[in-house]
Design a protein around this motif. Structure first.
Motif, mmCIF file in Angstrom:
data_model
loop_
_atom_site.group_PDB
_atom_site.id
_atom_site.type_symbol
_atom_site.label_atom_id
_atom_site.label_comp_id
_atom_site.label_asym_id
_atom_site.label_seq_id
_atom_site.Cartn_x
_atom_site.Cartn_y
_atom_site.Cartn_z
ATOM 1 N N PHE A 64 0.790 -1.218 0.000
ATOM 2 C CA PHE A 64 0.000 0.000 0.000
ATOM 3 C C PHE A 64 0.833 1.283 0.000
ATOM 4 N N CYS A 65 2.123 1.156 -0.114
ATOM 5 C CA CYS A 65 3.004 2.325 -0.079
ATOM 6 C C CYS A 65 3.603 2.551 -1.460
ATOM 7 N N ASP A 66 3.180 3.614 -2.139
ATOM 8 C CA ASP A 66 3.687 3.911 -3.476
ATOM 9 C C ASP A 66 5.098 4.497 -3.444
ATOM 10 N N GLU A 67 5.421 5.212 -2.384
ATOM 11 C CA GLU A 67 6.717 5.877 -2.268
ATOM 12 C C GLU A 67 7.459 5.373 -1.041
ATOM 13 N N PRO A 68 8.169 4.264 -1.151
ATOM 14 C CA PRO A 68 8.855 3.730 0.033
ATOM 15 C C PRO A 68 9.941 4.652 0.568
ATOM 16 N N LEU A 69 10.591 5.419 -0.293
ATOM 17 C CA LEU A 69 11.625 6.335 0.173
ATOM 18 C C LEU A 69 11.015 7.428 1.052
ATOM 19 N N ALA A 70 9.886 7.969 0.639
ATOM 20 C CA ALA A 70 9.203 8.981 1.455
ATOM 21 C C ALA A 70 8.757 8.371 2.778
ATOM 22 N N TYR A 71 8.288 7.145 2.728
ATOM 23 C CA TYR A 71 7.860 6.456 3.952
ATOM 24 C C TYR A 71 9.036 6.286 4.913
ATOM 25 N N VAL A 72 10.184 5.886 4.404
ATOM 26 C CA VAL A 72 11.363 5.678 5.255
ATOM 27 C C VAL A 72 11.862 7.017 5.798
ATOM 28 N N ARG A 73 11.864 8.063 4.987
ATOM 29 C CA ARG A 73 12.280 9.393 5.471
ATOM 30 C C ARG A 73 11.371 9.868 6.591
ATOM 31 N N LYS A 74 10.073 9.661 6.411
ATOM 32 C CA LYS A 74 9.132 10.072 7.459
ATOM 33 C C LYS A 74 9.386 9.261 8.726
ATOM 34 N N ALA A 75 9.615 7.974 8.585
ATOM 35 C CA ALA A 75 9.909 7.128 9.745
ATOM 36 C C ALA A 75 11.193 7.594 10.428
ATOM 37 N N MET A 76 12.196 8.010 9.644
ATOM 38 C CA MET A 76 13.440 8.510 10.227
ATOM 39 C C MET A 76 13.201 9.806 10.999
ATOM 40 N N ALA A 77 12.447 10.718 10.408
ATOM 41 C CA ALA A 77 12.167 11.985 11.097
ATOM 42 C C ALA A 77 11.410 11.723 12.394
ATOM 43 N N ASN A 78 10.409 10.847 12.339
ATOM 44 C CA ASN A 78 9.633 10.530 13.535
ATOM 45 C C ASN A 78 10.498 9.858 14.597
ATOM 46 N N ALA A 79 11.344 8.923 14.188
ATOM 47 C CA ALA A 79 12.214 8.227 15.141
ATOM 48 C C ALA A 79 13.213 9.202 15.761
ATOM 49 N N HIS A 80 13.727 10.123 14.961
ATOM 50 C CA HIS A 80 14.672 11.103 15.489
ATOM 51 C C HIS A 80 14.000 12.026 16.500
ATOM 52 N N VAL A 81 12.820 12.507 16.172
ATOM 53 C CA VAL A 81 12.096 13.382 17.100
ATOM 54 C C VAL A 81 11.766 12.621 18.383
ATOM 55 N N SER A 82 11.338 11.385 18.271
ATOM 56 C CA SER A 82 11.024 10.574 19.457
ATOM 57 C C SER A 82 12.268 10.380 20.321
ATOM 58 N N HIS A 83 13.390 10.072 19.687
ATOM 59 C CA HIS A 83 14.637 9.890 20.426
ATOM 60 C C HIS A 83 15.046 11.194 21.114
ATOM 61 N N TRP A 84 14.920 12.296 20.407
ATOM 62 C CA TRP A 84 15.270 13.596 20.963
ATOM 63 C C TRP A 84 14.402 13.906 22.178
ATOM 64 N N ARG A 85 13.122 13.619 22.090
ATOM 65 C CA ARG A 85 12.226 13.865 23.225
ATOM 66 C C ARG A 85 12.586 13.012 24.427
ATOM 67 N N ARG A 86 12.971 11.759 24.183
ATOM 68 C CA ARG A 86 13.323 10.862 25.293
ATOM 69 C C ARG A 86 14.627 11.246 25.959
ATOM 70 N N THR A 87 15.579 11.759 25.199
ATOM 71 C CA THR A 87 16.930 11.940 25.732
ATOM 72 C C THR A 87 17.339 13.395 25.917
ATOM 73 N N ARG A 88 16.444 14.325 25.814
ATOM 74 C CA ARG A 88 16.867 15.721 25.888
ATOM 75 C C ARG A 88 17.171 16.179 27.308
ATOM 76 N N ARG A 89 16.907 15.353 28.294
ATOM 77 C CA ARG A 89 17.233 15.706 29.676
ATOM 78 C C ARG A 89 18.736 15.597 29.882
ATOM 79 N N GLU A 90 19.259 16.506 30.679
ATOM 80 C CA GLU A 90 20.686 16.488 30.957
ATOM 81 C C GLU A 90 20.991 15.477 32.047
#
Length: 169
Positions: A64-90
């Motif tokens: 169901f995914c016509d653009e797998p590259l766009a899907y992977v980029r979105k997953a990367m952005a989401n994973a990065h933001v999630s990681h940043w939120r989890r680890t931004r504490r000093e």
């Protein structure tokens, strides 16, 4: 028995399809990850984590995914933001460990790179996709799962921040 053989054949075809996707997309994904995270080591970890998740579901995702590259980029952005939120504490420590060492990153002293690191994750993702990967506003909106208006406003805010931080140097 024929159904099992067909399922194995389908899975093997999906595996080779995914391997070909990774082979062709990996350099761009690593560049995108480097721009998101700020260093090549975290970028490689981010790409690997996302490709593991996507690869385990490649057969169904491809249906169901016509653009797998766009899907992977979105997953990367989401994973990065999630990681940043989890680890931004000093994590403050009383003393540095004896085996502490500095890693050298050739872009550490680059003013534009430092200014880019100072942007919030979504603004950084928009700037990287627009000016580093050359995507249009519509492609960025689709990749990040946001509206075109949000892409425009995030890009505008990011450029104002980048200009002001670079003028102060």
């Amino acid at each position: 028995m024929p159904a099992q053989r067909e399922a194995r054949t389908t899975r093997a075809a999906a595996d080779s399809d995914f391997a070909e996707f990774v082979r062709t997309a990996l350099p761009g994904l690593l560049r995108y990850g480097h721009a998101l995270t700020g260093n090549p080591h975290d970028a490689a970890d981010l790409v690997q984590t996302v490709l593991e998740k996507v690869g385990s579901r490649w057969l169904g995702r491809r249906a169901f995914c016509d653009e797998p590259l766009a899907y992977v980029r979105k997953a990367m952005a989401n994973a990065h933001v999630s990681h940043w939120r989890r680890t931004r504490r000093e994590s403050l420590v009383a003393e540095l460990p004896d085996n502490a060492f500095e890693q050298f990153d050739r872009l550490d002293n680059e003013p534009l790179w430092q200014a880019l690191r100072g942007l919030p994750p979504r603004q950084r993702a928009v700037i990287v996709l627009r000016y580093y990967e050359g995507l249009s506003e519509a492609e960025i909106a689709e990749t990040l799962g946001i509206s075109k208006g949000t892409v425009k406003s995030q890009a505008s805010k990011a450029l104002v921040t980048l200009r002001s931080s670079l003028e102060g140097r």
